[in-house]
Write an enzyme that holds these catalytic residues in place. Structure first.
Site, PDB file in Angstrom:
ATOM      1  N   LEU A  65       0.849  -1.246  -0.150  1.00  9.81           N
ATOM      2  CA  LEU A  65       0.257   0.018   0.184  1.00  9.81           C
ATOM      3  C   LEU A  65       0.883   1.308   0.094  1.00  9.81           C
ATOM      4  CD1 LEU A  65      -2.684  -1.217   2.745  1.00  9.81           C
ATOM      5  CD2 LEU A  65      -2.738  -1.465   0.445  1.00  9.81           C
ATOM      6  N   ASP A  66       0.182   2.464  -0.214  1.00  4.13           N
ATOM      7  CA  ASP A  66       0.948   3.600  -0.331  1.00  4.13           C
ATOM      8  C   ASP A  66       0.556   4.408   0.939  1.00  4.13           C
ATOM      9  OD1 ASP A  66      -1.139   4.903  -0.728  1.00  4.13           O
ATOM     10  OD2 ASP A  66      -0.770   5.340  -2.910  1.00  4.13           O
ATOM     11  N   SER A  67       1.398   5.347   1.193  1.00  2.00           N
ATOM     12  CA  SER A  67       1.153   6.228   2.410  1.00  2.00           C
ATOM     13  C   SER A  67      -0.017   6.885   2.462  1.00  2.00           C
ATOM     14  CB  SER A  67       2.302   7.405   2.382  1.00  2.00           C
ATOM     15  OG  SER A  67       2.199   8.213   1.434  1.00  2.00           O
ATOM     16  N   ASP A  69      -2.766   5.469   1.303  1.00  2.00           N
ATOM     17  CA  ASP A  69      -3.753   4.130   1.777  1.00  2.00           C
ATOM     18  C   ASP A  69      -3.351   4.056   3.340  1.00  2.00           C
ATOM     19  OD1 ASP A  69      -4.368   3.441  -0.656  1.00  2.00           O
ATOM     20  OD2 ASP A  69      -2.418   2.238  -1.087  1.00  2.00           O
TER      21      ASP A  69
END
Lengths: 110, 104
Positions: A65-67, A69
């Site tokens: 996931l990204d930051s 998310d």
């Protein structure tokens, strides 16, 4: 006044049973329940693969996931446990285990 | 009965800095905090408006993150200022949502 007070108090019975929760003391949630609920929040996150979610999963390196998310997941956890996590704390919650420890130790988590 | 409202801070978390690869710059922190604020404002709106705001804001942040060079601080700071203004109007309730107008 004192006798009235004791007369009244003699009549009052406070039921103590399984339904009684002592909110001032042991208000923290049971750890197993916290783990269950956090994992189900993370599993229901659309971008996370539910089969990869374990209590030790790191949101970004394990679940890809990204930051942003990460922010969304922490917000979903806030809603699940009916509390608001301040920015400084929220930035540290980057894995299931960090979130579990934080919620399990939080006195206001419901 | 006293209730402790502040979240617990473990001594361990004060001593151990976050792993270097996950340390965020001040600007990154500011942007994540901005994103969080948008999601908080969205919560106060009716469900359909909320999901529209969440979709739009999420798409916009991700689009800008990919489109802007991470060293172009001038552009990033401009986008942060613009987003802060949008956030304020959403808070004031004068704007209930976003409508995307492609005016090129």
């Amino acid at each position: 006044m004192q006798s009235l007070r004791s007369a009244v108090l003699r009549q009052i019975r406070v039921p103590v049973g399984p339904s009684c929760r002592f909110l001032s003391a042991a208000a923290q949630l049971d750890k197993a329940e916290v783990i269950d609920r956090i994992l189900s929040v993370v599993k229901s996150f659309p971008k996370a693969d539910p089969s990869k979610v374990t209590p030790s999963s790191h949101f970004q390196s394990d679940l890809g996931l990204d930051s942003l998310d990460n922010v969304e997941i922490v917000m979903a956890i806030e809603e699940e446990f009916a509390l608001e996590i301040p920015d400084a704390e929220a930035d540290k919650l980057d894995s299931c285990s960090a979130a579990i420890d934080y919620i399990a130790a939080h006195p206001m988590a419901k | 009965m006293t209730r402790v409202a502040s979240p617990p801070v473990s001594a361990e978390s004060l001593l151990l800095p976050m792993a270097p690869q996950h340390r965020l710059s001040g600007l990154q922190r500011q942007i994540l905090s901005l994103y969080r604020s948008f999601l908080r404002v969205a919560r106060t709106k009716p469900p359909d408006v909320r999901s529209r705001i969440e979709k739009y804001v999420g798409a916009q942040f991700r689009h800008d993150a990919a489109a802007v060079d991470k060293k172009d601080f001038q552009q990033i700071e401009y986008l942060v200022r613009r987003a802060t203004k949008q956030l304020e109007s959403l808070r004031n309730g004068s704007i209930t949502g976003f409508q995307v107008v492609d005016g090129k």
